[in-house]
Write a protein that holds these residues in place. Structure first.
Motif, PDB file in Angstrom:
ATOM      1  N   LYS A  64       0.810  -1.226   0.000  1.00  0.00           N
ATOM      2  CA  LYS A  64       0.000   0.000   0.000  1.00  0.00           C
ATOM      3  C   LYS A  64       0.844   1.277   0.000  1.00  0.00           C
ATOM      4  N   PRO A  65       1.890   1.391   0.802  1.00  0.00           N
ATOM      5  CA  PRO A  65       2.688   2.621   0.751  1.00  0.00           C
ATOM      6  C   PRO A  65       3.271   2.897  -0.642  1.00  0.00           C
ATOM      7  N   VAL A  66       3.708   1.860  -1.319  1.00  0.00           N
ATOM      8  CA  VAL A  66       4.259   2.028  -2.667  1.00  0.00           C
ATOM      9  C   VAL A  66       3.161   2.476  -3.635  1.00  0.00           C
ATOM     10  N   ARG A  67       1.990   1.841  -3.545  1.00  0.00           N
ATOM     11  CA  ARG A  67       0.887   2.201  -4.439  1.00  0.00           C
ATOM     12  C   ARG A  67       0.396   3.623  -4.182  1.00  0.00           C
ATOM     13  N   MET A  68       0.364   4.028  -2.916  1.00  0.00           N
ATOM     14  CA  MET A  68      -0.055   5.400  -2.605  1.00  0.00           C
ATOM     15  C   MET A  68       0.952   6.417  -3.136  1.00  0.00           C
ATOM     16  N   MET A  72       0.185   9.421  -5.760  1.00  0.00           N
ATOM     17  CA  MET A  72       0.547  10.790  -5.429  1.00  0.00           C
ATOM     18  C   MET A  72       1.398  11.405  -6.541  1.00  0.00           C
ATOM     19  N   GLU A  73       2.355  10.630  -7.056  1.00  0.00           N
ATOM     20  CA  GLU A  73       3.214  11.126  -8.124  1.00  0.00           C
ATOM     21  C   GLU A  73       2.452  11.325  -9.425  1.00  0.00           C
ATOM     22  N   ALA A  74       1.436  10.477  -9.672  1.00  0.00           N
ATOM     23  CA  ALA A  74       0.659  10.571 -10.915  1.00  0.00           C
ATOM     24  C   ALA A  74      -0.240  11.807 -10.931  1.00  0.00           C
ATOM     25  N   ASP A  75      -0.907  12.096  -9.806  1.00  0.00           N
ATOM     26  CA  ASP A  75      -1.831  13.235  -9.760  1.00  0.00           C
ATOM     27  C   ASP A  75      -1.993  13.682  -8.315  1.00  0.00           C
ATOM     28  N   LEU A  76      -1.149  14.613  -7.894  1.00  0.00           N
ATOM     29  CA  LEU A  76      -1.125  15.043  -6.496  1.00  0.00           C
ATOM     30  C   LEU A  76      -2.453  15.656  -6.064  1.00  0.00           C
ATOM     31  N   SER A  77      -3.069  16.504  -6.882  1.00  0.00           N
ATOM     32  CA  SER A  77      -4.309  17.163  -6.465  1.00  0.00           C
ATOM     33  C   SER A  77      -5.444  16.151  -6.276  1.00  0.00           C
ATOM     34  N   LYS A  81      -7.308  15.321  -2.706  1.00  0.00           N
ATOM     35  CA  LYS A  81      -8.764  15.447  -2.587  1.00  0.00           C
ATOM     36  C   LYS A  81      -9.400  14.175  -2.046  1.00  0.00           C
ATOM     37  N   SER A  82      -8.886  13.030  -2.466  1.00  0.00           N
ATOM     38  CA  SER A  82      -9.489  11.760  -2.053  1.00  0.00           C
ATOM     39  C   SER A  82      -8.991  11.267  -0.694  1.00  0.00           C
ATOM     40  N   LEU A  83      -7.893  11.815  -0.218  1.00  0.00           N
ATOM     41  CA  LEU A  83      -7.267  11.308   1.006  1.00  0.00           C
ATOM     42  C   LEU A  83      -8.159  11.367   2.253  1.00  0.00           C
TER      43      LEU A  83
END
Length: 104
Positions: A64-68, A72-77, A81-83
């Motif tokens: 999960k940390p790697v996927r998150m 984050m790197e793909a689309d920070l905004s 927003k979803s966090l």
């Protein structure tokens, strides 16, 4: 054996505060988590985990940390927003999935 480390701010039960931790991966699984403030370590025994839990479920938790980070790197905004809703709903969703898996 592939090994790498990342840093993350996590709550330390020994320091009773959020501190920087080093998360060590071996073979794409979390192996050890070390608080950089007090030095307390939590080591994960993959054989124990695999024996007592469904392998695919545990793999998802450990990665999960790697996927998150990738999200984050793909689309920070979008990630930010979803966090909040994910932080609130994730513990329940994990618990629900865990109880369903352990009944199988």
């Amino acid at each position: 054996m592939k090994k790498n480390c990342i840093e993350a701010d996590l709550f330390c039960v020994n320091c009773e505060n959020e501190t920087t931790h080093e998360i060590e991966y071996k073979d794409e699984q979390i192996y050890r988590i070390t608080c950089e403030n007090c030095g307390i370590q939590v080591q994960i025994n993959p054989e124990f985990v695999n024996k007592h839990f469904k392998e695919e479920f545990i793999k998802r938790i450990f990665t999960k940390p790697v996927r998150m980070t990738e999200e984050m790197e793909a689309d920070l905004s979008l990630f930010l927003k979803s966090l909040p809703s994910r932080v609130i709903s994730k513990p329940y969703r994990v618990y629900k999935e865990y109880t369903e898996k352990t009944k199988e």
